[in-house]
Design an enzyme around this catalytic site. Structure first.
Site, PDB file in Angstrom:
ATOM      1  CB  SER A 135      -0.967  -0.053   1.187  1.00 49.49           C
ATOM      2  OG  SER A 135      -1.924   0.961   1.129  1.00 49.49           O
ATOM      3  CG  ASP A 161       7.670   4.721 -11.647  1.00 47.60           C
ATOM      4  OD1 ASP A 161       8.397   3.715 -11.747  1.00 47.60           O
ATOM      5  OD2 ASP A 161       6.432   4.682 -11.792  1.00 47.60           O
ATOM      6  CE  LYS A 172      -5.159  -2.201   0.270  1.00 47.79           C
ATOM      7  NZ  LYS A 172      -5.702  -0.831   0.303  1.00 47.79           N
TER       8      LYS A 172
END
Length: 534
Positions: free
Chosen positions: A298, A309, A323
């Site tokens: 999460s 990224d 998740k």
């Protein structure tokens, strides 16, 4: 109409109101036929069933039945469950302020919260709580929840605690005035090497952002004082199961350049919403390494995905849990709550964090981690098959990363099965190691602190006594934990148990930071991160 009909209609309208106000969408048309069908079923059951039924339970079961057929993270919680679920994330609760463990039906204080209610009246680490307001709680098989119910209460109220203290024959009584007790989410922060800081975040709660900033400032000041300013930072998110999105965004804002995309959410009825870094970040120049494993989930995946990224740092460890579903809390009139999945999380490159699942197959989803272990994913990188159709590019260096569920680290570190043998794991799982050590710490705390004047002295010289190992193994025999077949295997397990005992003792004598200083010295993942920062 029957009360069930009114309750269901009220709930549906409430959901629609939430959706309309928050997401500015057109309300869906509620099927009157579906509502009548549900009301008739409840009314018939309540009126005609052979035995009496609990109407509230019927409603709750109906809600649970609806949600179980959806995704694995849409859930219903009772009012009591909601309160227990929110406490670790809200940053505080009201109570007496102790960290404790239960040993043989007795509550033993590990640490008192600094400047908390218990410390103010003189309660000490090692004290055993035997009574609360003249009710005996030790040796009577009282549950942990029942003990906590008696100790917790509104701020300003008083509770009388009976304490058995080593070296004192009689029970000592303290009157403690309950107060707000902080719940920390940063487990440890220290300079792990000259110029390299380490911060472990256990979960993302209401106070995580502030705790992180405070931790970075402390490490920066400590580095300067020692003549080695902090240049690099290791952020440990292993076993971090997530928490508040806002907390993750706050931590990322301290490391990413202004306006950098951190994460976005999008769903069938929810328009794309972007979260971007803002403010003057406290650590935007030094190198960053984030540690993750299969239990990082999460919000922890949001942080690691954004760092990866945006090419802000390296991710080290094993593929994360996966998740990536956004739950919208829907409060019901009796204090209960529906957490309904309304959107997906996406990393800045567009990867969906959520791993695949089949609706209604909750057992298969729950077994995913075990299946990954059996498949060899935790020990062998070649066992992970990445889908070429889910290739993405990082935003600055255009490195290839993969979607399909979870965050795949830049550097894979296999699970070291030699450090944690099956025998060691079973002793730990049954609570044998921690309970034996807890009893030893309670009986020898003063002597140990007298012998080891500082943690550094302890770290260098302490070794768990053989008698403690023997006691653990004897208790293991009683509980039918099979010993290893060969002396070499037993020695391997013993080495691991000694390390665990040393870390637990460091925690009992000092804090969680000292615990992780011991653990991290033998961690392949931490050592891999340090190698990358060389």
């Amino acid at each position: 109409m029957n009360s069930i009909y009114n309750k269901v209609i009220g709930t549906v309208l409430f959901c629609l109101m939430i959706s309309t106000n928050v997401f500015a969408q057109k309300p869906s048309v509620v099927s009157g036929e579906a509502m009548r069908k549900l009301a008739i079923a409840e009314m018939a059951t309540k009126s005609l069933y052979v035995d009496s039924v609990d109407e509230n339970k019927l409603v709750e079961d109906a809600i649970r039945g609806m949600l179980e057929k959806l995704d694995p993270h849409s859930t219903y919680a009772t009012a009591k469950e909601v309160k227990a679920m929110n406490e670790p994330l809200q940053g505080n609760f009201e109570g007496v302020g102790v960290q404790y463990n239960l040993l043989e039906d007795t509550m033993i204080v590990i640490q008192t919260i600094a400047d908390g209610p218990s410390e103010r009246v003189g309660i000490l680490a090692g004290d055993r709580f035997v009574s609360v307001n003249d009710t005996t709680i030790a040796g009577v098989n009282m549950s942990k929840n029942e003990i906590m119910r008696r100790l917790r209460g509104p701020k300003g109220t008083k509770v009388k605690i009976g304490v058995k203290r080593q070296g004192i024959e009689d029970i000592v009584y303290f009157t403690v005035t309950r107060d707000k007790i902080p719940v920390n989410t940063v487990d440890a922060s220290y300079m792990i090497r000259p110029g390299i800081g380490y911060i472990r975040i256990g979960s993302f709660g209401a106070t995580t952002h502030k705790e992180f900033v405070d931790g970075v400032k402390k490490l920066q000041a400590e580095g300067i004082a020692k003549g080695a300013p902090m240049q690099d930072l290791i952020i440990d998110l292993q076993e971090n199961g997530g928490g508040y999105l806002q907390a993750a965004a706050g931590v990322l804002s301290e490391m990413l350049e202004d306006d950098a995309l951190m994460v976005y959410t999008e769903g069938r009825s929810v328009r794309r919403q972007e979260y971007r870094a803002g403010g003057d970040g406290i650590f935007r120049k030094g190198r960053v390494v984030v540690l993750v494993n299969e239990y990082s989930a999460s919000a922890a995946e949001i942080v690691s995905g954004a760092i990866q990224d945006q090419d802000r740092g390296l991710i080290v460890g094993r593929r994360t849990f996966g998740k990536g579903l956004v739950q919208r809390p829907i409060d019901l009139p009796d204090g209960s709550m529906i957490r309904l999945t309304v959107a997906h999380y996406f990393t800045p490159s567009g990867r969906c964090i959520q791993k695949p699942y089949e609706k209604g197959k909750l057992k298969d989803y729950a077994m995913d981690i075990e299946n990954r272990y059996k498949h060899g994913e935790f020990t062998n990188l070649d066992s992970i098959h990445l889908d070429d159709s889910l290739k993405y590019q990082t935003l600055k260096k255009h490195r290839t990363v993969y979607g399909g569920g979870g965050i795949m680290p830049d550097i894979f570190v296999p699970l070291d099965t030699t450090k944690f043998t099956k025998y060691h794991r079973e002793l730990s799982a049954k609570g044998i190691i921690i309970n034996v050590n807890l009893k030893y710490a309670a009986n020898n705390r003063k002597a140990l602190l007298k012998k080891y004047k500082s943690f550094e002295d302890f770290e260098q010289n302490y070794e768990a006594p053989q008698a403690l190992i023997d006691e653990i193994y004897a208790e293991g025999d009683k509980q039918k934990v099979k010993r290893p077949d060969t002396p070499a295997e037993l020695q391997l397990a013993t080495d691991g148990v000694r390390r665990t005992l040393k870390a637990l003792m460091a925690r009992d004598l000092w804090t969680m930071t000292e615990y992780f200083r011991i653990v991290n010295a033998h961690s392949e993942t931490v050592n891999c991160a340090l190698e990358q920062l060389k």
